[in-house]
Design a protein around this motif. Structure first.
Motif, PDB file in Angstrom:
ATOM      1  N   THR A 261      23.074   8.014  11.037  1.00  0.00           N
ATOM      2  CA  THR A 261      23.868   6.911  11.566  1.00  0.00           C
ATOM      3  C   THR A 261      23.698   6.832  13.072  1.00  0.00           C
ATOM      4  OG1 THR A 261      26.019   5.812  11.442  1.00  0.00           O
ATOM      5  CG2 THR A 261      26.045   8.147  11.981  1.00  0.00           C
ATOM      6  N   VAL A 383      35.687  -3.395   4.242  1.00  0.00           N
ATOM      7  CA  VAL A 383      35.259  -2.248   5.042  1.00  0.00           C
ATOM      8  C   VAL A 383      34.104  -2.624   5.955  1.00  0.00           C
ATOM      9  CG1 VAL A 383      33.614  -1.487   3.262  1.00  0.00           C
ATOM     10  CG2 VAL A 383      34.392   0.144   4.971  1.00  0.00           C
ATOM     11  N   GLY A 384      33.993  -1.929   7.062  1.00  0.00           N
ATOM     12  CA  GLY A 384      32.776  -2.010   7.864  1.00  0.00           C
ATOM     13  C   GLY A 384      32.972  -2.521   9.262  1.00  0.00           C
ATOM     14  N   GLU A 385      33.960  -3.354   9.463  1.00  0.00           N
ATOM     15  CA  GLU A 385      34.211  -3.907  10.794  1.00  0.00           C
ATOM     16  C   GLU A 385      35.603  -4.528  10.765  1.00  0.00           C
ATOM     17  OE1 GLU A 385      31.958  -7.539  11.521  1.00  0.00           O
ATOM     18  OE2 GLU A 385      31.388  -7.540   9.422  1.00  0.00           O
ATOM     19  N   THR A 413      30.903   6.803   8.610  1.00  0.00           N
ATOM     20  CA  THR A 413      29.945   7.731   7.999  1.00  0.00           C
ATOM     21  C   THR A 413      30.436   9.169   8.200  1.00  0.00           C
ATOM     22  OG1 THR A 413      28.188   6.193   8.581  1.00  0.00           O
ATOM     23  CG2 THR A 413      27.518   8.418   7.974  1.00  0.00           C
ATOM     24  N   SER A 495      36.829   9.157  17.353  1.00  0.00           N
ATOM     25  CA  SER A 495      36.157   8.260  16.418  1.00  0.00           C
ATOM     26  C   SER A 495      35.159   7.316  17.075  1.00  0.00           C
ATOM     27  CB  SER A 495      37.208   7.406  15.709  1.00  0.00           C
ATOM     28  OG  SER A 495      37.835   6.543  16.671  1.00  0.00           O
ATOM     29  N   ARG A 512      34.444  -0.725  18.501  1.00  0.00           N
ATOM     30  CA  ARG A 512      33.887   0.433  19.193  1.00  0.00           C
ATOM     31  C   ARG A 512      34.185   0.372  20.692  1.00  0.00           C
ATOM     32  NH1 ARG A 512      31.868   4.328  15.617  1.00  0.00           N
ATOM     33  NH2 ARG A 512      31.063   5.203  17.544  1.00  0.00           N
ATOM     34  N   GLY A 521      28.397  -5.445  10.032  1.00  0.00           N
ATOM     35  CA  GLY A 521      28.821  -4.199   9.401  1.00  0.00           C
ATOM     36  C   GLY A 521      27.778  -3.096   9.453  1.00  0.00           C
ATOM     37  N   ARG A 523      25.726  -0.386  11.581  1.00  0.00           N
ATOM     38  CA  ARG A 523      25.864   0.316  12.850  1.00  0.00           C
ATOM     39  C   ARG A 523      24.534   0.480  13.534  1.00  0.00           C
ATOM     40  NH1 ARG A 523      29.419   5.739  12.461  1.00  0.00           N
ATOM     41  NH2 ARG A 523      28.451   6.311  14.423  1.00  0.00           N
TER      42      ARG A 523
HETATM   43  C1  6R9 Z   1      32.446   2.909   6.438  1.00  0.00           C
HETATM   44  C2  6R9 Z   1      31.600   2.436   7.579  1.00  0.00           C
HETATM   45  C3  6R9 Z   1      31.868   2.904  11.114  1.00  0.00           C
HETATM   46  C4  6R9 Z   1      32.416   1.932  12.126  1.00  0.00           C
HETATM   47  C5  6R9 Z   1      33.762   2.334  12.643  1.00  0.00           C
HETATM   48  C6  6R9 Z   1      34.348   0.995  13.026  1.00  0.00           C
HETATM   49  C7  6R9 Z   1      33.815   0.053  11.978  1.00  0.00           C
HETATM   50  C8  6R9 Z   1      34.609   0.363   9.604  1.00  0.00           C
HETATM   51  C9  6R9 Z   1      36.448  -0.789   9.618  1.00  0.00           C
HETATM   52  C10 6R9 Z   1      35.886  -0.831  10.899  1.00  0.00           C
HETATM   53  C11 6R9 Z   1      37.637  -2.115  11.645  1.00  0.00           C
HETATM   54  C12 6R9 Z   1      37.672  -1.508   9.392  1.00  0.00           C
HETATM   55  N1  6R9 Z   1      34.749  -0.109  10.857  1.00  0.00           N
HETATM   56  N2  6R9 Z   1      35.623  -0.055   8.844  1.00  0.00           N
HETATM   57  N3  6R9 Z   1      36.484  -1.487  11.919  1.00  0.00           N
HETATM   58  N4  6R9 Z   1      38.223  -2.149  10.445  1.00  0.00           N
HETATM   59  N5  6R9 Z   1      38.260  -1.557   8.180  1.00  0.00           N
HETATM   60  O1  6R9 Z   1      31.563   1.266   7.872  1.00  0.00           O
HETATM   61  O2  6R9 Z   1      30.914   3.413   8.231  1.00  0.00           O
HETATM   62  O3  6R9 Z   1      28.722   2.423   9.040  1.00  0.00           O
HETATM   63  O4  6R9 Z   1      29.637   4.607   9.938  1.00  0.00           O
HETATM   64  O5  6R9 Z   1      30.663   2.404  10.546  1.00  0.00           O
HETATM   65  O6  6R9 Z   1      32.608   0.656  11.513  1.00  0.00           O
HETATM   66  O7  6R9 Z   1      33.885   0.611  14.285  1.00  0.00           O
HETATM   67  O8  6R9 Z   1      33.641   3.234  13.714  1.00  0.00           O
HETATM   68  P1  6R9 Z   1      29.894   3.228   9.437  1.00  0.00           P
END
Ligand code: 6R9
Length: 646
Positions: A261, A383-385, A413, A495, A512, A521, A523
């Motif tokens: 990642t 999930v993801g952002e 991750t 984090s 971030r 979504g 990274r």
């Molecule tokens: C699982 C996944 C992690 C980064 C994380 C953050 C962002 C993930 C989020 C979210 C706001 C949510 N992030 N879920 N931000 N609300 N529900 O996505 O892992 O690819 O490692 O990304 O994604 O910034 O630090 P990964």
């Protein structure tokens, strides 16, 4: 304002939910006050152990050292498959929907068992042993999950590389983990287009002498290059193998997988997860956050190349004996109704996707959604952002017909599984908030000086104590693990995200706070993209920042300074974009390239990204102090020639 609105738990949802509000509060409190007993009970309840652990937890963020269930032994594939065979042998484990709507497959738990055992035996025949690294570079077919599980059966450590990554990115990951075997396919298919996975692998392997075997799953039957003494067909490899394969008894802290990642500096890191704690966290969060019940049809739309695919397509659902839907394609192929057609066809009850997909589907309007009934749906997740409240409300109102709770799940991750999210029977929802911490998770907000903020506040999000699914190290570089996550705030896991906590204690992740971008979504590190750009002989220097993008969440804005005497041109821009695609992936292509005669730097030579971010976002009134710049005039040029992304 949508943001102010609260959505209480629907009454009929509470009736059948595993956890109501009082239970959440009691369990959460206990998980912090008495973690040893709490986690021992959960580990007993969710997993089958070959040998019981000696010690539930042993961690110290200062070293850092993190261990869970030491002395315990178990096998992940046995937990995900074998133990379900008596009760659920004929139940569908993997429900696969092809890119082409006419293609679909089902693997029962019994069939999955046979497939995994055969491949595991095949891998053993090819010399793969406990602790060896295996790279999986596969399209979204059931065999990708089979490959992961086959590794776990024999104690090999898998490193799944997303099929969208380029040969160079694949090469770097294979080399870093020193993989001896690669499992790939002739081609992948997404949205009607093929992806040349084997050709990419061939290119990557020109510089990977350690790889002895390439297992090639035939997905399209395309004509591919073949190396007789290295390549073996998946079907041939498993043809004469035994249908049973004794699972290795693995230590709870034995490595399970590596997943690369992006961070704020340098090359992507190999995030290492171990066996017992990770599987427990994945299984438990899948059960509670999705309020999983035996008859659910559960669909997570991620790719297995990302952590969401690992934890919530493969390990969490299978550990719980669920039917997990795996989709090969994309949301808008053949048309924008595809996801809802799949929901109706397979009677999907739980649907988990990313805000970027929701925004894209929202743009296609309500009709493609309304054409399908979606009556089977009972829970939605994201999930993801960060999800903007408008997209959240559309998701809730249109996709879920206002009936289905939306669980916004924050995790990474590095965290292995969900960390902050509502429990749908227990938590009132607020659009855009990931709400409250999961059991055992102790979030806190810190100011820039490392002081913990109390009550309503905004700051940097840290976690104050360990949880079972936490990553254990950066593969091959424990020092980097210590520096990246444990040096900013003493005794805490940092984090990299910022967050706000409201008066109800709800968390709102703001994104971030470091140089990590979140593009649809995905990274990506700005440093990786910069390193790719400066490989071009005409480029002297490059600085990459994110900017707000309606669809992707963030877009990529690159400032590029050329070598003296080199001419700017459209074709050079194209060449640079091509270079990034080749070095990393098409997902890393800059949306904007601006030629910069110079970059704003401090007198000590540090690029002031804050200023570049403001220019890219077209927020010129808030540029801030530019007086510390070595040459303030470069800013005027950058402003004058800024490009407004469409
Ligand atoms: C699982 C996944 C992690 C980064 C994380 C953050 C962002 C993930 C989020 C979210 C706001 C949510 N992030 N879920 N931000 N609300 N529900 O996505 O892992 O690819 O490692 O990304 O994604 O910034 O630090 P990964």
């Amino acid at each position: 304002m949508a943001e102010k609105q609260t959505y209480p738990v629907p009454a009929d949802f509470v009736r059948n939910a595993h956890i109501d509000r009082a239970t959440y509060q009691a369990m959460y409190r206990r998980s912090l006050e008495n973690p040893e007993d709490f986690w021992a009970e959960q580990a007993d309840r969710f997993l089958d152990w070959r040998r019981r652990w000696d010690r539930v937890m042993d961690w110290d963020f200062n070293e850092p050292r993190i261990r869970w269930f030491e002395g315990g032994e178990l096998n992940v594939s046995e937990n995900c498959i074998d133990r379900h065979l008596t009760q659920r042998g004929d139940k569908t484990a993997i429900l696969w929907e092809g890119d082409d709507p006419a293609e679909s497959r089902r693997l029962s738990y019994r069939e999955l068992h046979e497939a995994v055992c055969r491949l595991a035996n095949g891998l053993r025949q090819r010399g793969v042993r406990r602790g060896d690294r295996v790279c999986i570079y596969m399209p979204m077919v059931p065999e990708a999950a089979v490959a992961m599980l086959a590794c776990t059966r024999i104690g090999a450590i898998h490193s799944v590389v997303f099929g969208g990554f380029s040969p160079h990115a694949l090469r770097d990951r294979i080399l870093d983990a020193d993989c001896k075997l690669v499992i790939t396919a002739d081609e992948g298919i997404r949205g009607g287009k093929t992806v040349p996975l084997k050709a990419n692998t061939d290119k990557a392997l020109r510089e990977c002498p350690g790889v002895e075997t390439v297992v090639v799953y035939q997905r399209t039957g395309a004509d591919i290059h073949w190396e007789n003494d290295r390549d073996v067909r998946y079907a041939d490899l498993i043809a004469d193998t035994d249908r049973e394969c004794e699972p290795e008894a693995m230590g709870a802290e034995d490595p399970l997988f590596i997943l690369y990642t992006s961070g704020s500096t340098g090359k992507p890191k190999g995030v290492l997860h171990t066996t017992g704690g990770y599987l427990l966290h994945a299984a438990m969060t899948h059960h509670y956050v999705f309020d999983y019940h035996e008859d659910d049809i559960y669909w997570c739309t991620a790719d297995v190349g990302w952590v969401t695919g690992h934890s919530y397509i493969v390990y969490g659902p299978l550990a719980n004996g669920a039917t997990t839907l795996m989709f090969e394609g994309v949301p808008n192929y053949p048309d924008a109704s595809r996801h809802w057609q799949i929901v109706d066809r397979h009677r999907v009850t739980i649907y988990y996707t990313a805000p970027t997909a929701i925004r894209a589907l929202m743009r296609a309007g309500d009709d493609p959604v309304r054409q399908c009934s979606r009556s089977s749906l009972r829970l939605l997740g994201t999930v993801g952002e960060p999800i903007n409240p408008e997209a959240w409300s559309w998701y809730h109102r249109v996709v879920g017909d206002g009936r289905c709770p939306v669980v916004d799940t924050w995790w990474q991750t590095e965290t292995g599984g969900i960390m902050i999210a509502p429990l749908p029977g227990a938590t009132d929802l607020k659009p855009g908030s990931a709400t409250l911490p999961f059991f055992g998770v102790q979030p806190a907000l810190m100011d820039a000086d490392g002081r913990e903020l109390e009550g309503e506040a905004s700051g940097n999000l840290v976690i104050k104590s360990s949880w079972p699914g936490q990553m254990r190290t950066v593969y091959g570089d424990h020092q980097r693990f210590a520096e990246t996550y444990f040096s900013a705030y003493k005794g805490c896991y940092f984090s990299g995200d910022g967050a706000r906590r409201d008066a109800d204690g709800y968390y709102w992740i703001t994104g971030r706070v470091d140089d990590v971008l979140n593009i649809s979504g995905h990274r990506l590190g700005t440093a990786e993209i910069e390193s790719a750009l400066v490989l071009h002989p005409d480029v002297a220097e490059a600085a990459v920042v994110g900017f707000p993008h309606d669809m992707k969440g963030q877009g990529i804005y690159a400032y590029v300074t050329l070598m003296a005497g080199r001419e700017t041109s459209e074709s050079l821009k194209e060449a640079l974009i091509q270079l990034v695609r080749e070095e990393i992936s098409p997902i890393a292509s800059p949306d904007v390239i601006q030629w910069a005669p110079g970059l704003p730097k401090t007198r000590s030579g540090k690029i002031m990204r804050r200023i570049l971010r403001k220019i890219a976002a077209d927020e010129l009134d808030s540029l801030g102090d530019t007086s510390t710049l070595a040459d303030p005039s470069v800013v005027d040029d950058l402003i004058e020639n800024r490009i407004r992304p469409e």
